[in-house]
Design an enzyme around this catalytic site. Structure first.
Site, PDB file in Angstrom:
ATOM      1  N   CYS A  37       0.788  -1.274  -0.095  1.00 48.05           N
ATOM      2  CA  CYS A  37      -0.070  -0.152   0.051  1.00 48.05           C
ATOM      3  C   CYS A  37       0.810   1.249  -0.016  1.00 48.05           C
ATOM      4  CB  CYS A  37      -0.994  -0.014   1.104  1.00 48.05           C
ATOM      5  SG  CYS A  37      -1.908   1.521   1.631  1.00 48.05           S
ATOM      6  N   GLY A  38       0.240   2.357  -0.715  1.00 46.39           N
ATOM      7  CA  GLY A  38       1.088   3.658  -0.196  1.00 46.39           C
ATOM      8  C   GLY A  38       1.632   4.075   0.954  1.00 46.39           C
TER       9      GLY A  38
END
Length: 159
Positions: A37-38
């Protein structure tokens, strides 16, 4: 629905049941996490927060979830290995769970039911701060980093 978070049982990364009662008397920061995930770099700030306050009574609990964009597809061994090698995580990484939907884990049912908005978890790295007596103090969105001044202030106040 359980009245207290301490009435719940979760599984550790090894699949073994852990009563949340084990954490009674500690301040908890519960986070749904994902490796791809970012927001994954928040692991670094979570670990820093954990190390800074664990002796005063803070416990960070990470619950991997593949609910958002398929960003946690790995096995538990892969997830734990990633956390330990990439971010030197020493806090507890628990078994992968559903944070939303029909199969939502009872812990996330409790967390969302006890938050002011009662809305579903929106994305990876949403955070829930729990008092020593098991009450939900605050809920922080994914964009709120674990080193955010307000979050840290809330942790310090709870300790």
């Amino acid at each position: 629905m359980e009245k207290s978070i301490f009435d719940l049982v979760v599984n550790g990364a090894d699949g073994q049941p852990i009563s949340m009662d084990k954490y009674k008397g500690r301040v908890l920061l519960i986070v749904n996490v994902a490796s791809q995930c970012g927001f994954t770099p928040q692991y670094e700030a979570l670990e820093k927060l954990h190390r800074a306050y664990k002796e005063r009574g803070l416990t960070v609990l990470a619950f991997p979830s593949n609910d958002f964009g398929g960003q946690e597809p790995g096995s538990m061994d892969e997830i734990v290995q990633f956390c330990r090698t990439k971010y030197d995580v020493t806090f507890d990484v628990m078994e992968k769970v559903h944070a939303i939907g029909d199969q939502k884990h009872p812990l996330f049912q409790w967390l969302t039911a006890h938050s002011d908005s009662q809305e579903e978890v929106q994305w990876n790295f949403e955070k829930f701060l729990i008092s020593r007596d098991g009450q939900l103090i605050a809920r922080y969105g994914s964009r709120t980093s674990p080193d955010d001044a307000d979050l840290v202030s809330d942790v310090e106040a709870a300790l």
